[in-house]
Design an enzyme around this catalytic site. Structure first.
Site, PDB file in Angstrom:
ATOM      1  N   PHE A 281      54.177 -11.702  74.416  1.00  0.00           N
ATOM      2  CA  PHE A 281      53.400 -12.090  75.593  1.00  0.00           C
ATOM      3  C   PHE A 281      53.020 -10.829  76.355  1.00  0.00           C
ATOM      4  CE2 PHE A 281      52.541 -13.354  79.925  1.00  0.00           C
ATOM      5  CZ  PHE A 281      51.665 -14.406  79.729  1.00  0.00           C
TER       6      PHE A 281
ATOM      7  N   ASP B 197      55.939  -2.803  76.169  1.00  0.00           N
ATOM      8  CA  ASP B 197      55.654  -3.670  77.309  1.00  0.00           C
ATOM      9  C   ASP B 197      57.000  -4.041  77.941  1.00  0.00           C
ATOM     10  OD1 ASP B 197      55.190  -5.710  79.067  1.00  0.00           O
ATOM     11  OD2 ASP B 197      53.938  -6.893  77.709  1.00  0.00           O
TER      12      ASP B 197
ATOM     13  N   LYS C 151      56.271  -7.022  87.257  1.00  0.00           N
ATOM     14  CA  LYS C 151      57.349  -7.933  87.674  1.00  0.00           C
ATOM     15  C   LYS C 151      58.440  -7.267  88.529  1.00  0.00           C
ATOM     16  CE  LYS C 151      56.707 -11.754  84.537  1.00  0.00           C
ATOM     17  NZ  LYS C 151      56.103 -11.605  83.229  1.00  0.00           N
TER      18      LYS C 151
HETATM   19  C1  PLP Z   1      54.757 -11.641  82.647  1.00  0.00           C
HETATM   20  C2  PLP Z   1      54.453 -10.683  81.569  1.00  0.00           C
HETATM   21  C3  PLP Z   1      53.187 -10.091  81.440  1.00  0.00           C
HETATM   22  C4  PLP Z   1      52.026 -10.452  82.347  1.00  0.00           C
HETATM   23  O1  PLP Z   1      52.275 -10.093  83.647  1.00  0.00           O
HETATM   24  P1  PLP Z   1      51.290 -10.644  84.811  1.00  0.00           P
HETATM   25  O2  PLP Z   1      51.779  -9.933  86.032  1.00  0.00           O
HETATM   26  O3  PLP Z   1      51.478 -12.125  84.856  1.00  0.00           O
HETATM   27  O4  PLP Z   1      49.924 -10.268  84.435  1.00  0.00           O
HETATM   28  C5  PLP Z   1      53.001  -9.162  80.449  1.00  0.00           C
HETATM   29  N1  PLP Z   1      53.982  -8.826  79.612  1.00  0.00           N
HETATM   30  C6  PLP Z   1      55.220  -9.374  79.693  1.00  0.00           C
HETATM   31  C7  PLP Z   1      56.284  -8.941  78.746  1.00  0.00           C
HETATM   32  C8  PLP Z   1      55.487 -10.337  80.661  1.00  0.00           C
HETATM   33  O5  PLP Z   1      56.688 -10.908  80.717  1.00  0.00           O
END
Ligand code: PLP
Length: 399
Positions: free
Chosen positions: A137, A222, A251
């Site tokens: 994701f 990521d 986050k």
């Molecule tokens: C939540 C998340 C995203 C996206 O972040 P947003 O602030 O919602 O755009 C990308 N990568 C990972 C691993 C995530 O958990």
């Protein structure tokens, strides 16, 4: 207004993209939150793994208040002190050398991919393809759903931007097989969060890094969800003995304020002025808050606390697994934890827990996820385990 009234209003006003939980939260403090009826909840969702220090942590509130009275926003053409201070803190505590600030995780990844493409154009004969993993994701922009290897995010929006190849996670051969002269980078989560709290083999990332170095391509991590202490170290890559060339964050680094960032090694920092930008990215208000939150985490060794309490939580969940035969798996690192079942009781468990005062996330039809603030205590974990046990008993009886 009753909960029903709020729900009617939401139905009327919003594009219907979110399957909401029937509760309206109005206040939070630490690991607790209250709804509009004054009911108290133990919050093990924590703003989707963002509120690292819990709701309204005094150091974050203080930094916001002070900065809000001083300078909230300027054009990014100007130097601002909170932004420089946050960049310094990030560079001092990572293996990376340079920072770009944005507003979200998707933007952080999108910027990372742009940097990798720029690198590919300048140093790798125009290579532009990025290899990513199934069940990953990376965010919701068009390019990031192409990066996200899950058809449910992709299928409604085809055709997708080109340049992404999704391969099996935790399989180095799959990455090798997908690599060509067009490949500029591999983009992975150190632990897949939204995709199911999938923890790879201990040597997977090291093997991927070895392959990337051999081919001269970039390793991008990521760490939007795993970063900022969530998995028991400040960044998850530290546990795997690798150093990414580019890393995306968001986050938890803001502990509740919307901020994203990506960082790069010096030799990969190939952007020139004008090649990337963001109006709000790194504004003084969010940077002051994120700096206060991150500095607190580092000064108080919060990642180690997350690791300790996380292990305690995992052990207690292991106890529940002994008691309830429909629990098939307990897994996690630090305070990113999933519980999986052999039946589709994720929604039901989430609702029963809600009624009993515990907020959790339904991760999949047959799994739930816990991502409490990193400051929770063993006592709060005990309380959550008590509620979970009652809820699981109720579900077992109802069958
Ligand atoms: C939540 C998340 C995203 C996206 O972040 P947003 O602030 O919602 O755009 C990308 N990568 C990972 C691993 C995530 O958990």
């Amino acid at each position: 207004m009753s909960q029903n009234d709020w729900q009617e209003l939401e139905k009327k006003l919003f594009l219907q993209t979110i399957k909401r939980v029937p509760v309206t939260l109005v206040r939070g403090k630490g690991a607790r939150a209250w709804d509009d009826r004054g009911r108290e909840y133990l919050d093990f969702v924590a703003g989707w793994a963002t509120n690292s220090l819990g709701h309204c942590h005094p150091v974050v509130v203080k930094a916001l208040e002070k900065q809000a009275r001083t300078l909230m926003h300027t054009s990014t053409q100007f130097y601002t002190v909170p932004q420089l201070e946050l960049a310094q803190l990030l560079v001092d505590h990572t293996c990376l050398d340079r920072v770009f600030f944005c507003n979200s995780g998707a933007e952080a990844n999108e910027g990372s991919v742009k940097l990798a493409r720029r690198y590919g154009k300048l140093r790798l004969n125009g290579a532009y393809e990025v290899i990513t993993a199934h069940d990953s994701f990376h965010g919701r922009t068009l390019a990031m759903i192409a990066a996200t290897g899950q058809s449910r995010f992709q299928e409604p929006y085809t055709p997708l931007p080109i340049g992404f190849i999704n391969v099996e996670y935790n399989n180095i051969e799959a990455i090798k097989g997908a690599t060509s002269e067009k490949t500029c980078a591999v983009l992975l989560e150190p632990i897949q969060a939204e995709g199911g709290v999938n923890i790879p083999d201990d040597d997977y990332l090291r093997k991927v890094q070895g392959w990337c170095r051999e081919k001269g391509i970039l390793l991008m991590l990521d760490e939007v969800q795993t970063g900022a202490g969530r998995t028991g170290t400040l960044f998850a890559y530290e546990q795997y003995g690798v150093e990414p060339d580019i890393m995306a964050l968001a986050k938890g680094i803001g502990s509740g304020v919307p901020i994203g960032a990506f960082l790069a090694k010096e030799n990969v920092s190939v952007f020139s002025p004008g090649e990337h930008g963001s109006t709000y990215g790194g504004n003084p208000l969010v940077c002051a808050a994120a700096h206060a939150a991150l500095k607190y985490q580092i000064d108080h060794n919060i990642p180690a606390q997350a690791k300790r309490v996380g292990n305690y939580f995992l052990a207690k969940l292991g106890g529940l697994k002994q008691e309830f035969d429909f629990i098939t798996d307990v897994r996690g690192r630090g305070l990113l934890i999933a519980l999986e079942f052999n039946q589709e009781i994720g929604d039901k468990l989430q609702l029963v827990c809600l009624a009993k005062g515990l907020l959790i996330n339904r991760l999949k039809p047959n799994a739930v996820r816990f991502m409490p603030p990193l400051i929770i205590t063993e006592k709060e974990v005990d309380k959550a385990i008590g509620i979970l046990k009652e809820a699981l008993e109720e579900i077992r009886k109802a069958k």
